[in-house]
Design an enzyme around this catalytic site. Structure first.
Site, PDB file in Angstrom:
ATOM      1  N   GLY A   1      -9.578  -4.680   2.412  1.00 19.43           N
ATOM      2  CA  GLY A   1      -8.621  -4.601   3.523  1.00 19.43           C
ATOM      3  C   GLY A   1      -8.883  -3.408   4.422  1.00 19.43           C
ATOM      4  N   ASP A   2      -7.866  -3.024   5.168  1.00 15.82           N
ATOM      5  CA  ASP A   2      -8.003  -1.937   6.146  1.00 15.82           C
ATOM      6  C   ASP A   2      -7.875  -0.548   5.524  1.00 15.82           C
ATOM      7  OD1 ASP A   2      -5.261  -2.697   5.583  1.00 15.82           O
ATOM      8  OD2 ASP A   2      -4.679  -1.194   7.069  1.00 15.82           O
TER       9      ASP A   2
ATOM     10  N   GLY B   1      -4.074  -6.430   6.378  1.00 15.49           N
ATOM     11  CA  GLY B   1      -5.284  -5.639   6.586  1.00 15.49           C
ATOM     12  C   GLY B   1      -6.285  -6.218   7.568  1.00 15.49           C
TER      13      GLY B   1
ATOM     14  N   THR C   1       0.780  -1.203   0.000  1.00 17.49           N
ATOM     15  CA  THR C   1       0.000   0.000   0.000  1.00 17.49           C
ATOM     16  C   THR C   1       0.835   1.288   0.000  1.00 17.49           C
ATOM     17  OG1 THR C   1      -1.569  -1.270   1.227  1.00 17.49           O
ATOM     18  CG2 THR C   1      -1.632   1.079   1.606  1.00 17.49           C
TER      19      THR C   1
ATOM     20  N   ARG D   1     -12.548  -9.036  -1.668  1.00 21.77           N
ATOM     21  CA  ARG D   1     -11.998  -8.862  -0.314  1.00 21.77           C
ATOM     22  C   ARG D   1     -11.623  -7.390  -0.132  1.00 21.77           C
ATOM     23  NH1 ARG D   1      -6.843  -6.661   1.392  1.00 21.77           N
ATOM     24  NH2 ARG D   1      -6.283  -7.559   3.398  1.00 21.77           N
TER      25      ARG D   1
ATOM     26  N   THR E   1      -0.044   0.354   6.768  1.00 20.87           N
ATOM     27  CA  THR E   1       0.219  -0.661   5.737  1.00 20.87           C
ATOM     28  C   THR E   1       0.563  -1.968   6.434  1.00 20.87           C
ATOM     29  OG1 THR E   1       1.723  -1.411   4.021  1.00 20.87           O
ATOM     30  CG2 THR E   1       2.611   0.210   5.556  1.00 20.87           C
ATOM     31  N   GLY E   2      -0.002  -3.039   5.921  1.00 22.02           N
ATOM     32  CA  GLY E   2       0.280  -4.330   6.532  1.00 22.02           C
ATOM     33  C   GLY E   2      -0.857  -5.292   6.314  1.00 22.02           C
TER      34      GLY E   2
HETATM   35  N1  ASP Z   1      -3.065  -3.101   4.152  1.00 18.36           N
HETATM   36  C1  ASP Z   1      -3.238  -3.567   2.802  1.00 18.36           C
HETATM   37  C2  ASP Z   1      -4.406  -4.509   2.729  1.00 18.36           C
HETATM   38  O1  ASP Z   1      -4.541  -5.346   3.594  1.00 18.36           O
HETATM   39  C3  ASP Z   1      -2.035  -4.241   2.227  1.00 18.36           C
HETATM   40  C4  ASP Z   1      -0.695  -3.609   2.453  1.00 18.36           C
HETATM   41  O2  ASP Z   1      -0.571  -2.628   3.182  1.00 18.36           O
HETATM   42  O3  ASP Z   1       0.293  -4.100   1.893  1.00 18.36           O
HETATM   43  O4  ASP Z   1      -5.166  -4.437   1.795  1.00 18.36           O
END
Ligand code: ASP
Length: 305
Positions: A201-202, A225, A171, A199, A222-223
């Site tokens: 995410g966050d 989600g 992200t 799907r 970022t991470g």
């Molecule tokens: N947070 C993002 C998601 O889960 C992915 C990412 O940050 O790499 O969609």
């Protein structure tokens, strides 16, 4: 005092696999986005304009998992999510599951400023875009060979790699404080490589991947989600400052280094408070990140310093 911080995701290549040339490309991509957003702040622009601009530049760079460089779903499509929030008014806009929008952050901002809603998804979001003069791009716009190769590795069951690592870069996001003391946050993503279609995410969830409140701070995450949603990461950081008397860096460290690992949530955040203090913390191997405060030099980093 004003300042801007950006990230290009926590899913970096392991340090041993990052070549000097790749690293230079990522650094120059981060520098271009930082400079574009910072130039607006320097000219007296708003934090909202600065985060929108910085994220747009990252969305247009195929190296980053947002806009052009979005990763593929398991069935081989690109579904994009984005959100933006204004810390003064607590107004927010988000889009999720869009498949024909070149710059989802621009559409999220348009939802915030020109609709009565906070979040629009899929076809409805794209129809709304057309009514506001934002044109659609064909799905093929988001095809990049590198992302397709990553999907094929996931499909072939390459178990040695986590979903975050295989995304290589996650992200993108930006947080800013402008000269008038206003905070803003923005996040945009293609999600996680090989995700199930539809799907979410966050990143587009206000309070999870994105939050801004002038009374505390602005956060972009970022991470992984699913965990970031369950931990309401961005809002939790703001609340620890507002109600728990924490400094920005303490609030960020508690959430990223204690709450998230307890739920096995890998990733990080960037945050800025109303005094212009910046915190960029992660519990993954690296996080593409850059920042600049008025009167100071730009900082760009990928791994731990
Ligand atoms: N947070 C993002 C998601 O889960 C992915 C990412 O940050 O790499 O969609």
């Amino acid at each position: 005092m004003f300042g801007l911080a950006i990230h290009g995701g926590a899913g970096t290549l392991p340090r041993a696999e990052m070549s000097g040339e790749m690293e230079r490309k990522y650094r120059s991509g981060l520098a271009a986005a930082l400079d574009a957003g910072y130039a607006l702040l320097q000219r007296g622009g708003t934090s909202l304009d600065a985060v929108t601009r910085a994220v747009t530049v990252l969305e247009d760079n195929p190296l980053f998992n947002a806009g052009l460089g979005a990763v593929f779903t398991l069935d081989g499509r690109n579904e994009l999510d984005a959100a933006i929030m204004d810390g003064g008014s607590l107004k927010a806009g988000a889009v999720c599951g869009v498949t024909h929008i070149r710059n989802p952050i621009e559409l999220a901002r348009t939802v915030m400023e020109h609709s009565e809603y906070v979040m629009l998804s899929g076809a409805g979001a794209e129809e709304f875009a057309l009514t506001r003069g934002i044109s659609l791009v064909p799905r093929s716009y988001f095809y990049t060979p590198e992302r397709w190769r990553q999907l094929e590795r996931i499909r072939s069951g390459d178990a040695g790699l986590s979903a975050l690592t295989i995304s290589h870069v996650g992200t993108v996001g930006a947080v800013a404080l402008d000269g008038a003391g206003r905070l803003a946050a923005a996040t945009s993503t293609g999600g996680m490589t090989g995700k199930r279609y539809n799907r979410i995410g966050d990143s587009p969830i206000i309070g999870a991947g994105t939050y801004a409140d002038d009374r505390s701070c602005a956060v972009s995450a970022t991470g992984h989600g699913e965990v970031f949603i369950r931990a309401a990461v961005a809002h939790d950081i703001c609340s620890r400052m507002r109600f728990g008397g924490r400094t920005l860096s303490t609030a960020v460290r508690e959430v990223v280094l204690e709450e998230l690992p307890a739920l096995r949530g890998e990733g990080g955040v960037i945050a800025i408070d109303r005094h212009g203090k910046i915190s960029m913390e992660f519990n993954s191997e690296g996080m593409f990140r850059a920042s600049r405060r008025s009167g100071e030099e730009a900082q760009i980093a990928i791994y731990r310093l």
